[in-house]
Design a protein around this motif. Structure first.
Motif, short mmCIF file in Angstrom:
data_model
loop_
_atom_site.label_atom_id
_atom_site.label_comp_id
_atom_site.label_asym_id
_atom_site.label_seq_id
_atom_site.Cartn_x
_atom_site.Cartn_y
_atom_site.Cartn_z
N SER A 196 -9.70 10.23 10.92
CA SER A 196 -9.26 9.21 11.88
C SER A 196 -8.00 9.69 12.59
N SER A 197 -7.77 9.14 13.77
CA SER A 197 -6.53 9.41 14.50
C SER A 197 -6.33 8.31 15.51
N GLY A 198 -5.11 8.15 15.99
CA GLY A 198 -4.83 7.12 16.98
C GLY A 198 -3.37 6.74 16.99
N VAL A 199 -3.04 5.80 17.84
CA VAL A 199 -1.66 5.34 17.97
C VAL A 199 -1.13 4.83 16.63
N GLY A 200 -1.92 4.01 15.95
CA GLY A 200 -1.47 3.44 14.68
C GLY A 200 -1.18 4.48 13.64
N GLN A 201 -2.06 5.47 13.52
CA GLN A 201 -1.87 6.53 12.53
C GLN A 201 -0.61 7.33 12.82
N GLN A 202 -0.37 7.62 14.11
CA GLN A 202 0.85 8.34 14.47
C GLN A 202 2.09 7.50 14.22
N MET A 203 1.99 6.21 14.54
CA MET A 203 3.13 5.32 14.39
C MET A 203 3.52 5.15 12.93
N THR A 204 2.54 5.06 12.04
CA THR A 204 2.86 4.90 10.62
C THR A 204 3.57 6.13 10.08
N ALA A 205 3.07 7.31 10.44
CA ALA A 205 3.72 8.54 9.97
C ALA A 205 5.12 8.67 10.56
N ALA A 239 6.61 9.34 2.73
CA ALA A 239 6.78 10.23 3.88
C ALA A 239 6.20 11.61 3.58
N GLN A 240 6.49 12.12 2.39
CA GLN A 240 5.93 13.42 2.03
C GLN A 240 4.42 13.36 1.96
N ALA A 241 3.89 12.26 1.40
CA ALA A 241 2.44 12.11 1.29
C ALA A 241 1.78 11.96 2.65
N ALA A 242 2.47 11.31 3.60
CA ALA A 242 1.89 11.12 4.93
C ALA A 242 1.56 12.46 5.59
N THR A 259 -0.14 2.32 0.66
CA THR A 259 -1.57 2.29 0.90
C THR A 259 -1.98 0.94 1.45
N GLU A 260 -2.69 0.94 2.56
CA GLU A 260 -3.25 -0.31 3.10
C GLU A 260 -4.52 -0.60 2.31
N MET A 261 -4.32 -1.17 1.12
CA MET A 261 -5.40 -1.23 0.15
C MET A 261 -6.58 -2.10 0.58
N CYS A 273 -2.49 12.66 12.76
CA CYS A 273 -2.41 12.01 11.45
C CYS A 273 -3.58 11.06 11.20
N GLY A 274 -4.02 11.02 9.96
CA GLY A 274 -4.98 10.03 9.51
C GLY A 274 -4.29 8.92 8.74
N ARG A 275 -5.09 8.14 8.01
CA ARG A 275 -4.55 6.95 7.34
C ARG A 275 -4.26 7.16 5.85
N GLN A 276 -5.13 7.90 5.16
CA GLN A 276 -5.12 7.92 3.69
C GLN A 276 -4.09 8.91 3.17
N TRP A 277 -2.85 8.47 3.11
CA TRP A 277 -1.76 9.35 2.72
C TRP A 277 -1.94 9.90 1.31
N TYR A 278 -2.69 9.22 0.48
CA TYR A 278 -2.86 9.64 -0.91
C TYR A 278 -3.83 10.80 -1.05
N SER A 279 -4.50 11.19 0.02
CA SER A 279 -5.48 12.27 -0.03
C SER A 279 -4.99 13.48 0.75
#
Length: 470
Positions: free
Chosen positions: A388-397, A360-363, A313-315, A376-382
């Protein structure tokens, strides 16, 4: 990275679905490869640099809003694609990677191209250097007639050694290369930690002691500043310190990639030197990262949150939905660098693997948005897409799923273990020297003389104006 204003993410109501678009099976390599293939494809829908009339290596910009990406993130994206090839064997993007890295290398082949040098940050250059090292360590063939991947990284290193600033705060490097850029007064972790990682990786690949010495020099400086703070339960690695007040305090922000860059640098040095001190330090940083970015609970998260101490989580920005495009990509680097650390320090691999599998499963909970139903969005815990979406969100997943594909055959190569990228220790040394080394320090007498000269000029201008009016 550049100063930016955080903006609110779109409303979650945009996508109420609670069912993952991907059925990821972490016990099946075929499943993981299929998912990463689609994640990479969707990430590359943002890239147009390989189209006629576009600039190779650049993502949409310039940045006047949140609908664009700074130069550094494109370099990070190509590094992620090198890792994707390494993880899966799919070479679909290799030609695009090679074209982009070579096009953006600049006239001195040190990733300081004219279209970016006017606002160059040390960390910006680092991420392109990392991508070149990713290519060398993964065995991507050098491009005939062009600087080798290793030489491109060596040229970045050679340029940045001139940025060492011992006159202010006893050492380290400023965030921005040139004094006219906002943030020049800051010495931040990702720039200094980026150089630390760069030096450590070059040391391991080449076996050259000079790189080891510089890595140790940088680590010693950082560890002696307020950027590192020990508390009863963890090591905090803060974001930056200000030269304008003598680096006596820090900005108390924590980001995943700051921990990641230090962690991986330590892992490379341990693997090279077999000095247990580096393994101990890496374990300490990893423990701090686990306690900070894999929380059991977090204020502001939805009641159905799936945290449990294992979901990255990017807290600093995710729970309040204020992550900007830069920050949306940070988890990608911690994921990739944790995975490499597990390879280079095997004793840390079991605990790293546990975090990466659950994350990874949470993503996949967030890869349910957009027109195709899998952005993909950011909040893997939800389990509700955060909108949200974008290059960063795809890259993290992509990075966290791909990291689970790493095996013993993917340990980063060196010149002694099959790495073929040609070395050039003097690469980039013809580049102009850093401005603060070209001029003597301004003294009190200089300031007094400048003040007198200013007064004379003002009186001269006033006298000339009076003469003209008369």
């Amino acid at each position: 990275m550049k100063p930016s204003i955080s903006i609110l993410a779109p409303l979650v109501a945009l996508a109420p679905s609670a069912h993952a678009a991907y059925q990821l099976n972490l016990d099946s390599r075929d499943s993981m490869k299929q998912v990463t293939s689609l994640l990479a494809h969707d990430m590359m829908t943002y890239y147009q640099g390989n189209l006629t009339g576009q600039t190779p290596g650049l993502l949409p910009g310039p940045c006047a809003s949140d609908l664009c990406y700074y130069w550094w993130e494109a370099g990070a994206m190509f590094g992620a694609l090198v890792n994707y090839w390494q993880y899966t064997g799919d070479d679909s993007y290799n030609q695009v990677i090679s074209e982009a890295l070579q096009f953006q290398k600049g006239p001195e082949a040190n990733f300081n191209p004219p279209n970016q040098s006017k606002n160059m940050g040390v960390d910006d250059q680092d991420f392109w250097g990392f991508a070149a090292l990713d290519a060398a360590e993964a065995g991507l063939p050098d491009v005939p007639g062009q600087p080798s991947w290793l030489a491109l990284a060596q040229a970045v290193f050679n340029f940045q050694t001139n940025l060492w600033d011992a006159k202010v705060c006893g050492g380290g490097m400023r965030w921005q290369v040139y004094s006219f850029n906002a943030g020049y007064n800051l010495k931040n972790t990702i720039s200094n930690g980026g150089f630390f990682q760069l030096a450590a990786r070059l040391a391991r690949y080449t076996g050259n002691q000079t790189y080891v010495d510089w890595a140790e020099k940088m680590y010693d400086w950082m560890a002696g500043t307020h950027l590192f703070q020990e508390t009863e339960d963890r090591l905090w690695i803060w974001d930056n310190t200000d030269t304008n007040n003598g680096c006596i305090d820090v900005e108390h922000h924590v980001w995943t990639y700051n921990y990641g860059t230090m962690l991986s640098g330590m892992a490379y040095l341990y693997n090279l030197t077999e000095n247990a001190t580096w393994a101990t330090r890496a374990s300490h940083v990893l423990d701090g990262a686990f306690k900070t970015f894999f929380p059991d609970t977090l204020d502001g998260t939805p009641p159905d949150s799936n945290l449990g101490g294992n979901v990255m989580t990017e807290m600093q920005c995710e729970p309040t939905s204020v992550c900007n495009n830069d920050q949306s990509s940070f988890k990608a680097y911690l994921a990739r660098w944790m995975a490499v650390t597990g390879q280079l320090i095997p004793s840390l691999q079991p605990q790293i693997t546990a975090k990466l599998r659950t994350s990874a499963q949470a993503a996949m909970n967030q890869c349910i948005g957009g027109d195709n139903g899998r952005m993909c969005g950011r909040q893997w815990y939800s389990s509700v897409w955060d909108g949200s979406s974008g290059v960063g969100q795809q890259m993290t997943a992509l990075s966290v799923v791909g990291a689970n594909l790493i095996d013993s055959s993917m340990v980063p190569l060196t010149a002694d273990t099959g790495g073929k990228s040609a070395s050039d220790p003097n690469a980039g040394t013809s580049a102009p020297i850093f401005p603060h080394d070209e001029f003597p320090e301004i003294t009190t007498a200089d300031r007094a003389g400048a003040g007198i000269l200013t007064v004379l000029v003002v009186f001269g201008m006033a006298g000339g104006a009076y003469w003209l009016v008369s």
